[in-house]
Motif scaffolding. Structure first.
Motif, PDB file in Angstrom:
ATOM      1  N   GLU A 165       6.341 -36.442 -53.265  1.00 58.81           N
ATOM      2  CA  GLU A 165       7.682 -36.258 -53.815  1.00 58.81           C
ATOM      3  C   GLU A 165       8.289 -37.606 -54.196  1.00 58.81           C
ATOM      4  OE1 GLU A 165      10.407 -32.902 -52.811  1.00 58.81           O
ATOM      5  OE2 GLU A 165       9.360 -33.074 -50.895  1.00 58.81           O
ATOM      6  N   ALA A 166       9.036 -37.598 -55.296  1.00 59.07           N
ATOM      7  CA  ALA A 166       9.509 -38.844 -55.882  1.00 59.07           C
ATOM      8  C   ALA A 166      10.782 -38.581 -56.675  1.00 59.07           C
ATOM      9  CB  ALA A 166       8.419 -39.421 -56.795  1.00 59.07           C
ATOM     10  N   ASP A 167      11.286 -39.629 -57.311  1.00 55.12           N
ATOM     11  CA  ASP A 167      12.402 -39.524 -58.231  1.00 55.12           C
ATOM     12  C   ASP A 167      12.133 -40.425 -59.432  1.00 55.12           C
ATOM     13  OD1 ASP A 167      14.567 -38.003 -56.592  1.00 55.12           O
ATOM     14  OD2 ASP A 167      13.966 -39.633 -55.250  1.00 55.12           O
ATOM     15  N   THR A 168      12.585 -39.989 -60.606  1.00 54.90           N
ATOM     16  CA  THR A 168      12.742 -40.935 -61.702  1.00 54.90           C
ATOM     17  C   THR A 168      14.140 -41.541 -61.572  1.00 54.90           C
ATOM     18  OG1 THR A 168      13.651 -39.306 -63.256  1.00 54.90           O
ATOM     19  CG2 THR A 168      11.239 -39.555 -63.187  1.00 54.90           C
ATOM     20  N   TRP A 169      14.357 -42.663 -62.249  1.00 56.03           N
ATOM     21  CA  TRP A 169      15.623 -43.383 -62.100  1.00 56.03           C
ATOM     22  C   TRP A 169      16.207 -43.716 -63.466  1.00 56.03           C
ATOM     23  CZ3 TRP A 169      18.101 -45.081 -57.543  1.00 56.03           C
ATOM     24  CH2 TRP A 169      17.431 -44.724 -56.356  1.00 56.03           C
ATOM     25  N   ILE A 170      17.525 -43.868 -63.492  1.00 57.70           N
ATOM     26  CA  ILE A 170      18.216 -44.332 -64.694  1.00 57.70           C
ATOM     27  C   ILE A 170      19.206 -45.413 -64.273  1.00 57.70           C
ATOM     28  CG2 ILE A 170      19.969 -42.505 -64.557  1.00 57.70           C
ATOM     29  CD1 ILE A 170      19.965 -42.514 -67.663  1.00 57.70           C
ATOM     30  N   CYS A 171      19.231 -46.503 -65.046  1.00 56.94           N
ATOM     31  CA  CYS A 171      20.078 -47.645 -64.716  1.00 56.94           C
ATOM     32  C   CYS A 171      20.829 -48.108 -65.956  1.00 56.94           C
ATOM     33  CB  CYS A 171      19.239 -48.829 -64.216  1.00 56.94           C
ATOM     34  SG  CYS A 171      18.143 -48.478 -62.835  1.00 56.94           S
ATOM     35  N   PRO A 172      22.084 -48.499 -65.799  1.00 54.62           N
ATOM     36  CA  PRO A 172      22.791 -49.140 -66.907  1.00 54.62           C
ATOM     37  C   PRO A 172      22.277 -50.572 -67.074  1.00 54.62           C
ATOM     38  CG  PRO A 172      24.152 -49.197 -64.943  1.00 54.62           C
ATOM     39  CD  PRO A 172      22.915 -48.420 -64.574  1.00 54.62           C
ATOM     40  N   ILE A 177       7.594 -48.612 -67.279  1.00 57.70           N
ATOM     41  CA  ILE A 177       6.352 -47.874 -67.082  1.00 57.70           C
ATOM     42  C   ILE A 177       5.726 -48.198 -65.739  1.00 57.70           C
ATOM     43  CG2 ILE A 177       4.031 -47.481 -67.994  1.00 57.70           C
ATOM     44  CD1 ILE A 177       6.235 -46.314 -69.720  1.00 57.70           C
ATOM     45  N   VAL A 178       5.661 -49.489 -65.399  1.00 63.65           N
ATOM     46  CA  VAL A 178       4.977 -49.867 -64.168  1.00 63.65           C
ATOM     47  C   VAL A 178       5.368 -51.286 -63.778  1.00 63.65           C
ATOM     48  CG1 VAL A 178       2.914 -50.810 -65.321  1.00 63.65           C
ATOM     49  CG2 VAL A 178       2.697 -49.810 -63.022  1.00 63.65           C
ATOM     50  N   LYS A 179       5.375 -51.537 -62.483  1.00 60.57           N
ATOM     51  CA  LYS A 179       5.617 -52.879 -61.950  1.00 60.57           C
ATOM     52  C   LYS A 179       4.868 -52.999 -60.636  1.00 60.57           C
ATOM     53  CE  LYS A 179       9.875 -51.517 -59.574  1.00 60.57           C
ATOM     54  NZ  LYS A 179      11.299 -51.801 -59.336  1.00 60.57           N
ATOM     55  N   GLY A 180       4.576 -54.210 -60.210  1.00 59.98           N
ATOM     56  CA  GLY A 180       3.868 -54.370 -58.952  1.00 59.98           C
ATOM     57  C   GLY A 180       3.723 -55.831 -58.564  1.00 59.98           C
ATOM     58  N   VAL A 181       3.398 -56.026 -57.293  1.00 55.83           N
ATOM     59  CA  VAL A 181       3.127 -57.343 -56.720  1.00 55.83           C
ATOM     60  C   VAL A 181       1.849 -57.234 -55.900  1.00 55.83           C
ATOM     61  CG1 VAL A 181       3.981 -59.202 -55.226  1.00 55.83           C
ATOM     62  CG2 VAL A 181       5.601 -57.863 -56.586  1.00 55.83           C
ATOM     63  N   LEU A 182       0.963 -58.202 -56.027  1.00 53.90           N
ATOM     64  CA  LEU A 182      -0.253 -58.174 -55.222  1.00 53.90           C
ATOM     65  C   LEU A 182       0.115 -58.088 -53.739  1.00 53.90           C
ATOM     66  CD1 LEU A 182      -2.539 -60.857 -56.944  1.00 53.90           C
ATOM     67  CD2 LEU A 182      -2.481 -58.382 -57.294  1.00 53.90           C
ATOM     68  N   PRO A 183      -0.581 -57.250 -52.970  1.00 52.73           N
ATOM     69  CA  PRO A 183      -0.199 -57.020 -51.566  1.00 52.73           C
ATOM     70  C   PRO A 183      -0.032 -58.294 -50.751  1.00 52.73           C
ATOM     71  CG  PRO A 183      -1.868 -55.444 -52.232  1.00 52.73           C
ATOM     72  CD  PRO A 183      -1.731 -56.408 -53.371  1.00 52.73           C
ATOM     73  N   GLN A 184      -0.909 -59.274 -50.949  1.00 54.00           N
ATOM     74  CA  GLN A 184      -0.841 -60.495 -50.140  1.00 54.00           C
ATOM     75  C   GLN A 184       0.340 -61.380 -50.495  1.00 54.00           C
ATOM     76  OE1 GLN A 184      -3.116 -59.677 -52.392  1.00 54.00           O
ATOM     77  NE2 GLN A 184      -4.125 -61.450 -53.342  1.00 54.00           N
ATOM     78  N   SER A 194      13.194 -45.206 -65.436  1.00 52.17           N
ATOM     79  CA  SER A 194      11.945 -45.543 -64.754  1.00 52.17           C
ATOM     80  C   SER A 194      11.138 -44.285 -64.484  1.00 52.17           C
ATOM     81  CB  SER A 194      12.211 -46.245 -63.422  1.00 52.17           C
ATOM     82  OG  SER A 194      11.010 -46.364 -62.672  1.00 52.17           O
ATOM     83  N   THR A 195       9.840 -44.355 -64.715  1.00 50.13           N
ATOM     84  CA  THR A 195       8.946 -43.289 -64.286  1.00 50.13           C
ATOM     85  C   THR A 195       9.030 -43.152 -62.771  1.00 50.13           C
ATOM     86  OG1 THR A 195       7.138 -44.901 -64.317  1.00 50.13           O
ATOM     87  CG2 THR A 195       7.394 -43.489 -66.258  1.00 50.13           C
ATOM     88  N   TYR A 196       8.419 -42.097 -62.233  1.00 47.93           N
ATOM     89  CA  TYR A 196       8.709 -41.685 -60.864  1.00 47.93           C
ATOM     90  C   TYR A 196       8.331 -42.739 -59.824  1.00 47.93           C
ATOM     91  CZ  TYR A 196       3.764 -40.436 -60.212  1.00 47.93           C
ATOM     92  OH  TYR A 196       2.393 -40.464 -60.104  1.00 47.93           O
ATOM     93  N   VAL A 197       9.179 -42.809 -58.780  1.00 48.98           N
ATOM     94  CA  VAL A 197       8.986 -43.699 -57.639  1.00 48.98           C
ATOM     95  C   VAL A 197       8.986 -42.826 -56.390  1.00 48.98           C
ATOM     96  CG1 VAL A 197       9.943 -45.606 -56.298  1.00 48.98           C
ATOM     97  CG2 VAL A 197      10.138 -45.615 -58.812  1.00 48.98           C
ATOM     98  N   GLU A 198       7.922 -42.891 -55.599  1.00 49.19           N
ATOM     99  CA  GLU A 198       7.861 -42.069 -54.383  1.00 49.19           C
ATOM    100  C   GLU A 198       9.045 -42.382 -53.465  1.00 49.19           C
ATOM    101  OE1 GLU A 198       4.014 -40.744 -52.505  1.00 49.19           O
ATOM    102  OE2 GLU A 198       3.359 -42.604 -53.492  1.00 49.19           O
TER     103      GLU A 198
END
Length: 365
Positions: A164-171, A298-305, A333-337
């Motif tokens: 389960e997740a949500d999409t988001w909208i931001c100004p 669409i997507v964002k991320g940071v390497l775990p370490q 934003s596409t869905y975020v758990e």
């Protein structure tokens, strides 16, 4: 079998172009006059069919199409969940046809498959899903929109919610001054900010793919994206890309964090019913400035370490500035758990709110 089920007697695989046209036309008919539903591009569906993805149609006794779906499998997703999953996707249906379509999916699932999972197109980390709230809000590219009775139909059949997740909208208000500096870390590592470059897009996307696979590996639904899959997913991105919305950080020259947004062309896709043939691509290219008021993350991320060092916050600040100076007023934003608290907090800092409740569905066989 009940009399109601006798009305839906034909569930057949699409084997020719006529059937493919009917598969596409059913989506048009089901969502005719519905401005909130953004269709999957026809060219993408045709490519999946040419690649051998099984597409199916459900017809009533008069031969009218009342439902559609894919039935496919993925070995990497099986390994991720530790189950042999029957995946289904591009799944649309009239309200009376819901149970007969789910009956057909169950009956035609592979005999070695012990879990039904979907709707996915073709995997959860690509597209698919069902929205469970926020139906008054329109959908957008790489996200779902469906009538409010879809979740009821799935759950009445015994499907349960997964991821389960949500999409988001931001100004996008004026950013505060000054921007956080691109800096040297306490250990002396030098941090550098980079942006998209259409001349080197293939190389940059491959670099992002490595970071994406590493940073998302911990998510329960995610399976690694191959170079070939990424090329298919980003086909045509070069002529739409706003280079200022593809950002990544390097640490002593090694990539550590990234974010990718694209202009939101949802209204164009709705207007052309998802048909991005060459003439419509040319029209979109000619009018692309019209679609640079809203953007989709669409997507964002940071390497775990390297998580917890403030890299994503740094990227978000520069992304916000670029959105504002580029004339964008809204970011979706596409869905975020829902257990991804850090990502949700970043949207809240921007003044954002959940847009659509979002889920996938699973059912034991």
């Amino acid at each position: 079998m009940s009399p109601a089920r006798h009305r839906f007697t034909r569930f057949t695989r699409v084997t020719d172009r006529r059937g493919l046209r009917q598969f596409l036309a059913f989506g048009d008919r089901l969502y005719a006059g519905e401005p909130r539903h953004v269709p999957t591009p026809r060219q993408q569906i045709r490519r999946w069919w040419r690649d051998g993805v099984p597409l199916y149609l459900l017809r009533d006794a008069a031969g009218t199409v009342v439902g559609r779906t894919t039935l496919h499998t993925d070995a990497d997703f099986d390994a991720k969940l530790g189950r042999r999953c029957q995946l289904f996707g591009l799944t649309e249906f009239t309200e009376p046809a819901a149970q007969p379509l789910f009956d057909a999916i169950t009956a035609h699932a592979g005999t070695d498959r012990d879990l039904l999972f979907g709707p996915v197109a073709l995997l959860p980390n690509q597209a698919g899903g069902v929205i469970t709230s926020g139906h008054a809000e329109r959908g957008f590219v790489d996200s779902a929109w469906n009538p409010p009775w879809y979740p009821t139909a799935y759950e009445a059949y015994g499907f349960v919610r997964r991821f389960e997740a949500d999409t988001w909208i931001c100004p996008v208000p004026a950013p505060p001054e000054p921007l956080p500096p691109v800096h040297v870390d306490p250990d002396g590592a030098r941090i550098a900010l980079h942006r998209g470059d259409v001349r080197h897009l293939d190389d940059q996307l491959d670099l992002l793919r490595g970071m994406l696979n590493a940073s998302f590996a911990q998510l329960g639904y995610y399976t690694p994206i191959s170079a070939a899959q990424l090329r298919r997913q980003t086909d045509g991105l070069a002529y739409l890309l706003d280079e200022s919305l593809l950002l990544y950080l390097t640490r002593d020259g090694e990539p550590v964090a990234f974010v990718l947004c694209v202009p939101d062309i949802s209204e164009f896709l709705i207007a052309v019913r998802g048909d991005l043939h060459l003439l419509n691509q040319a029209r979109l290219l000619a009018a692309r400035r019209r679609y640079r008021r809203e953007a989709v993350l669409i997507v964002k991320g940071v390497l775990p370490q390297h998580q917890g060092r403030g890299y994503q916050r740094l990227l978000s600040a520069h992304l916000h500035r670029n959105l504002y100076t580029g004339g964008y007023t809204t970011l979706r934003s596409t869905y975020v758990e829902r257990d991804n608290v850090a990502s949700a907090a970043q949207y809240r800092r921007l003044g954002g709110r959940p847009l659509h409740g979002y889920t996938f569905y699973a059912k034991e066989r």
